[in-house]
Write an enzyme that holds these catalytic residues in place. Structure first.
Site, PDB file in Angstrom:
ATOM      1  N   GLU A 176      -0.344  30.589  -5.460  1.00  0.00           N
ATOM      2  CA  GLU A 176      -1.790  30.465  -5.247  1.00  0.00           C
ATOM      3  C   GLU A 176      -2.285  31.460  -4.202  1.00  0.00           C
ATOM      4  O   GLU A 176      -2.483  31.117  -3.031  1.00  0.00           O
ATOM      5  CB  GLU A 176      -2.177  29.036  -4.827  1.00  0.00           C
ATOM      6  CG  GLU A 176      -3.693  28.855  -4.712  1.00  0.00           C
ATOM      7  CD  GLU A 176      -4.100  27.483  -4.218  1.00  0.00           C
ATOM      8  OE1 GLU A 176      -5.323  27.204  -4.179  1.00  0.00           O
ATOM      9  OE2 GLU A 176      -3.224  26.675  -3.863  1.00  0.00           O
ATOM     10  N   LYS A 213      -2.275  29.765  -9.592  1.00  0.00           N
ATOM     11  CA  LYS A 213      -3.539  29.080  -9.320  1.00  0.00           C
ATOM     12  C   LYS A 213      -4.440  30.098  -8.641  1.00  0.00           C
ATOM     13  O   LYS A 213      -4.157  30.552  -7.517  1.00  0.00           O
ATOM     14  CB  LYS A 213      -3.326  27.853  -8.435  1.00  0.00           C
ATOM     15  CG  LYS A 213      -4.605  27.072  -8.153  1.00  0.00           C
ATOM     16  CD  LYS A 213      -4.320  25.716  -7.528  1.00  0.00           C
ATOM     17  CE  LYS A 213      -5.612  24.965  -7.223  1.00  0.00           C
ATOM     18  NZ  LYS A 213      -5.374  23.591  -6.747  1.00  0.00           N
TER      19      LYS A 213
END
Length: 295
Positions: A176, A213
């Protein structure tokens, strides 16, 4: 790796619920839920309250595998129980929802317009526990503030280095590298991020599997090459401070990108709601996010 969980994450429609608020963000999450800081006097009481909130979400009749593929847990949530079962086992065995674990220890101070992840000296032990608790994958967050090539390279290098350590432990990492939605150079930062990610992906061994993400990009479908890469199980989007409607509207423009929302999922929930009110509010949020994820 659990084959059924893997096939579900790769192919099935739905989205990932982010229930991984950590120590620093827990008071804010509780306040949004209608619980003021005067309601707890120490960390133990605070974490007990947030676990009660998470348990209420997970056990809700609205929280089902029909719309939700996976849920990201905080370490203490993984080590706690829901209706007498380990949280990850409850999610998978009772709900058919794939459990993930947040493994980062928060953000380092800003340098080169980014915030790297703090060191994780206990990562190996945590991954061992995650396997014992039947966790499928992990998630770790760093933040890009501006389009600084040096900082963005450092972010991606770190994410992949630790991601490969997680892969070796038999888990599927969600990388992420968030781009701040408030960045004055967001579009340029995302272009640099894409380039760095692609340079790392082409170097991976064929059997390496991971997820991403990412902030919903300014340029529609920018991350299509990542979504289509054979190493990538799924690409999910963070809400990043957008309202649920804003995030849903942006998400719907990006083919193959699904949600992994936290605040945008939980924003209408309150400790003061009756169970019926709570279930209905959660159901409405889930349906809206699901619709945006399966367009």
């Amino acid at each position: 790796m659990n084959t059924k969980q893997f096939e579900r994450m790769r192919k099935d429609p739905g989205f990932i619920a982010a229930l991984d608020q950590s120590g620093g963000s827990t008071p804010k999450a509780l306040k949004a839920y209608g619980i003021e800081e005067t309601a707890f006097h120490n960390d133990e009481e605070m974490f007990d309250l947030i676990h009660q909130m998470r348990s209420r979400i997970i056990t809700s009749c609205a929280f089902t595998a029909q719309h939700i593929l996976g849920a990201i847990l905080f370490e203490r949530t993984m080590n706690s129980k829901v209706e007498g079962m380990d949280t990850a086992d409850y999610l998978w065995e009772k709900k058919g929802i794939v459990p993930f674990l947040k493994v980062d220890k928060g953000l380092a101070d800003e340098a080169d317009d980014v915030q790297l992840m703090k060191p994780m000296p206990d990562l190996e032990a945590l991954l061992k526990t995650a396997n014992e608790k039947h966790i499928f994958g992990t998630k770790m967050r760093s933040v890009i503030k501006e389009a600084n090539p040096i900082g963005i390279k450092k972010i991606v290098d770190q994410q992949f280095e630790i991601g490969l350590q997680i892969v070796k432990a038999g888990l599927v990492p969600i990388l992420e590298p968030e781009v701040s939605i408030n960045s004055s150079t967001k579009k340029a930062a995302e272009a640099l991020l894409l380039k760095e990610i692609q340079e790392h992906l082409v170097k991976l061994d064929d059997d390496v599997l991971l997820m991403f993400k990412l902030t919903i990009p300014t340029e529609t479908n920018l991350y299509a090459p990542i979504i289509d890469d054979p190493h990538v199980v799924r690409v999910v989007a963070l809400s990043g401070g957008y309202t649920r409607k804003e995030a849903d509207d942006l998400l719907m423009k990006n083919q193959g990108l699904i949600a992994s929302f936290s605040r945008a999922l939980l924003s209408d929930l309150s400790a003061q709601q009756t169970q019926e009110e709570f279930d209905n509010a959660l159901k409405q949020a889930i349906l809206e996010i699901y619709k945006a994820s399966v367009h």
